[in-house]
Design an enzyme around this catalytic site. Structure first.
Site, PDB file in Angstrom:
ATOM      1  N   ASP A  59      40.435  40.961  42.792  1.00 29.48           N
ATOM      2  CA  ASP A  59      40.645  42.120  43.683  1.00 29.48           C
ATOM      3  C   ASP A  59      41.334  41.660  44.967  1.00 29.48           C
ATOM      4  O   ASP A  59      40.744  41.669  46.041  1.00 29.48           O
ATOM      5  CB  ASP A  59      39.268  42.740  43.969  1.00 29.48           C
ATOM      6  CG  ASP A  59      39.336  43.923  44.912  1.00 29.48           C
ATOM      7  OD1 ASP A  59      40.407  44.542  45.012  1.00 29.48           O
ATOM      8  OD2 ASP A  59      38.306  44.219  45.557  1.00 29.48           O
ATOM      9  N   GLU A  61      40.442  28.990  47.708  1.00 34.96           N
ATOM     10  CA  GLU A  61      41.546  29.897  47.403  1.00 34.96           C
ATOM     11  C   GLU A  61      41.162  30.795  46.233  1.00 34.96           C
ATOM     12  O   GLU A  61      40.767  30.317  45.165  1.00 34.96           O
ATOM     13  CB  GLU A  61      42.789  29.068  47.053  1.00 34.96           C
ATOM     14  CG  GLU A  61      43.956  29.856  46.507  1.00 34.96           C
ATOM     15  CD  GLU A  61      44.413  30.942  47.450  1.00 34.96           C
ATOM     16  OE1 GLU A  61      44.268  32.125  47.082  1.00 34.96           O
ATOM     17  OE2 GLU A  61      44.907  30.598  48.556  1.00 34.96           O
ATOM     18  N   GLY A  62      41.263  32.103  46.422  1.00 40.28           N
ATOM     19  CA  GLY A  62      40.851  33.034  45.387  1.00 40.28           C
ATOM     20  C   GLY A  62      41.588  32.870  44.073  1.00 40.28           C
ATOM     21  O   GLY A  62      41.027  33.096  42.994  1.00 40.28           O
ATOM     22  N   HIS A  84      34.261  50.566  42.001  1.00 38.95           N
ATOM     23  CA  HIS A  84      32.827  50.262  41.997  1.00 38.95           C
ATOM     24  C   HIS A  84      32.065  51.046  40.936  1.00 38.95           C
ATOM     25  O   HIS A  84      31.072  50.552  40.392  1.00 38.95           O
ATOM     26  CB  HIS A  84      32.248  50.496  43.390  1.00 38.95           C
ATOM     27  CG  HIS A  84      32.752  49.510  44.391  1.00 38.95           C
ATOM     28  ND1 HIS A  84      32.892  49.795  45.725  1.00 38.95           N
ATOM     29  CD2 HIS A  84      33.168  48.216  44.240  1.00 38.95           C
ATOM     30  CE1 HIS A  84      33.354  48.733  46.360  1.00 38.95           C
ATOM     31  NE2 HIS A  84      33.536  47.770  45.477  1.00 38.95           N
ATOM     32  N   SER A 112      31.994  44.908  46.532  1.00 39.20           N
ATOM     33  CA  SER A 112      31.667  44.501  45.161  1.00 39.20           C
ATOM     34  C   SER A 112      30.619  43.386  45.102  1.00 39.20           C
ATOM     35  O   SER A 112      29.775  43.401  44.190  1.00 39.20           O
ATOM     36  CB  SER A 112      32.933  44.103  44.412  1.00 39.20           C
ATOM     37  OG  SER A 112      33.714  43.175  45.135  1.00 39.20           O
ATOM     38  N   GLU A 128      35.511  33.758  48.995  1.00 40.82           N
ATOM     39  CA  GLU A 128      36.256  34.397  50.082  1.00 40.82           C
ATOM     40  C   GLU A 128      36.955  33.310  50.885  1.00 40.82           C
ATOM     41  O   GLU A 128      36.313  32.435  51.462  1.00 40.82           O
ATOM     42  CB  GLU A 128      35.329  35.210  50.982  1.00 40.82           C
ATOM     43  CG  GLU A 128      36.011  35.810  52.204  1.00 40.82           C
ATOM     44  CD  GLU A 128      37.278  36.585  51.863  1.00 40.82           C
ATOM     45  OE1 GLU A 128      38.327  36.318  52.513  1.00 40.82           O
ATOM     46  OE2 GLU A 128      37.254  37.433  50.957  1.00 40.82           O
ATOM     47  N   HIS A 135      38.133  37.515  45.353  1.00 43.05           N
ATOM     48  CA  HIS A 135      38.498  37.908  46.722  1.00 43.05           C
ATOM     49  C   HIS A 135      37.380  38.819  47.235  1.00 43.05           C
ATOM     50  O   HIS A 135      37.533  40.040  47.317  1.00 43.05           O
ATOM     51  CB  HIS A 135      39.840  38.635  46.742  1.00 43.05           C
ATOM     52  CG  HIS A 135      40.991  37.809  46.243  1.00 43.05           C
ATOM     53  ND1 HIS A 135      41.201  37.553  44.901  1.00 43.05           N
ATOM     54  CD2 HIS A 135      42.003  37.191  46.907  1.00 43.05           C
ATOM     55  CE1 HIS A 135      42.295  36.815  44.767  1.00 43.05           C
ATOM     56  NE2 HIS A 135      42.796  36.585  45.969  1.00 43.05           N
TER      57      HIS A 135
END
Length: 285
Positions: free
Chosen positions: A163, A142-143, A18, A99, A117, A41
């Site tokens: 991520d 789907e990420g 971060h 994030s 997500e 994600h």
């Protein structure tokens, strides 16, 4: 390795990720032109450090809790800390931004955010947490499909955070595939991939695959809080960043030594180098 966001919110890996994310946003914001922020994600976006999942591990006590009480904090960390202070106005550290919330708070009116997500319940919570901000679009797909589904953006500049939870053995390879897809659609995309430092054999394969990627340049940043060869725990974390904005490397040379001293546990260290250096004009890839 299971790395669910809520269990590890605010730990040393979150702090590194971060802090760097806040600097990427700050450096991109130096130009007036808008940019798009994409999160593959995203998680739920907001975390309660006193909640069941975060309190079960208590990892935040060796992460953001140390920074919360630190003195002589480098100027480059002020933006990040101001977001956390705004979430804890009584001065007691309890709430921590994922994030998505950090990006929402630090981006400007002209910027847009696409947050993805896959988990239905987490996606619902993310939508609730982001409600009311017209700049934010929440996606429940789907990420790994974010690069192909959302790029190119109408904005000429984009920052993509990849991520994943690193629950599956093939996720490092999928990270490289997503990076290649993003670069294939927007050559100058700033793509940041977070990863845990635990199993060194897998990590070395990840590095080799990244070196063969299509990124024009790729910066590697790592922070260790334990010896890197202990496979039984999270020893540290890293990010690789394609097309990092000008000034980031110089900033991190100042930030990383201070942050490593603050967050180190049994043995601390850091490194920053180029997995792919920028090639001279006309050079063969």
């Amino acid at each position: 390795m299971n790395y669910r966001h809520a269990f590890h919110a605010g730990n040393h890996a979150d702090v590194l990720k971060h802090v760097i994310l806040s600097r990427l946003i700050a450096l991109l914001s130096r130009k007036e032109a808008p940019f798009a922020y994409l999160d593959s994600h995203a998680g739920v976006g907001l975390y309660d450090l006193a909640g069941d999942q975060a309190s079960r591990t208590g990892e935040w006590l060796q992460g953001i809790a140390r920074l919360w009480k630190a003195e002589d904090v480098p100027d480059q960390l002020v933006d990040y800390l101001e977001v956390i202070r705004a979430m804890n106005p009584d001065g007691v550290l309890r709430h921590y931004p994922g994030s998505p919330e950090l990006a929402r708070m630090l981006t400007r009116e002209q910027d847009r955010l696409h947050l993805n997500e896959k988990h239905p319940e987490d996606g619902r919570l993310l939508k609730e947490n982001m409600a009311g901000d017209r700049r934010v679009a929440v996606h429940l797909g789907e990420g790994w499909h974010v690069s192909r589904a959302l790029l190119p953006t109408r904005e000429k500049r984009v920052l993509l955070l990849i991520d994943p939870p690193f629950e599956q053995a093939d996720e490092p390879e999928r990270c490289v595939q997503a990076l290649n897809e993003a670069i294939g659609r927007m050559r100058q995309a700033v793509v940041a991939i977070w990863y845990p430092i635990k199993e060194l054999g897998q990590l070395r394969r990840f590095y080799r695959d990244l070196e063969k990627s299509n990124a024009p340049k790729l910066l590697r940043i790592e922070l260790y809080v334990h010896p890197a060869d202990d496979a039984q725990r999270l020893n540290g974390s890293g990010l690789v960043i394609s097309n990092p904005p000008w000034g980031l490397e110089d900033e991190l040379k100042q930030i990383l030594p201070w942050l490593t001293t603050l967050l180190g546990q049994s043995q601390a260290g850091w490194r920053m180098d180029w997995l792919i250096a920028e090639q001279a004009a006309g050079a063969k890839p």
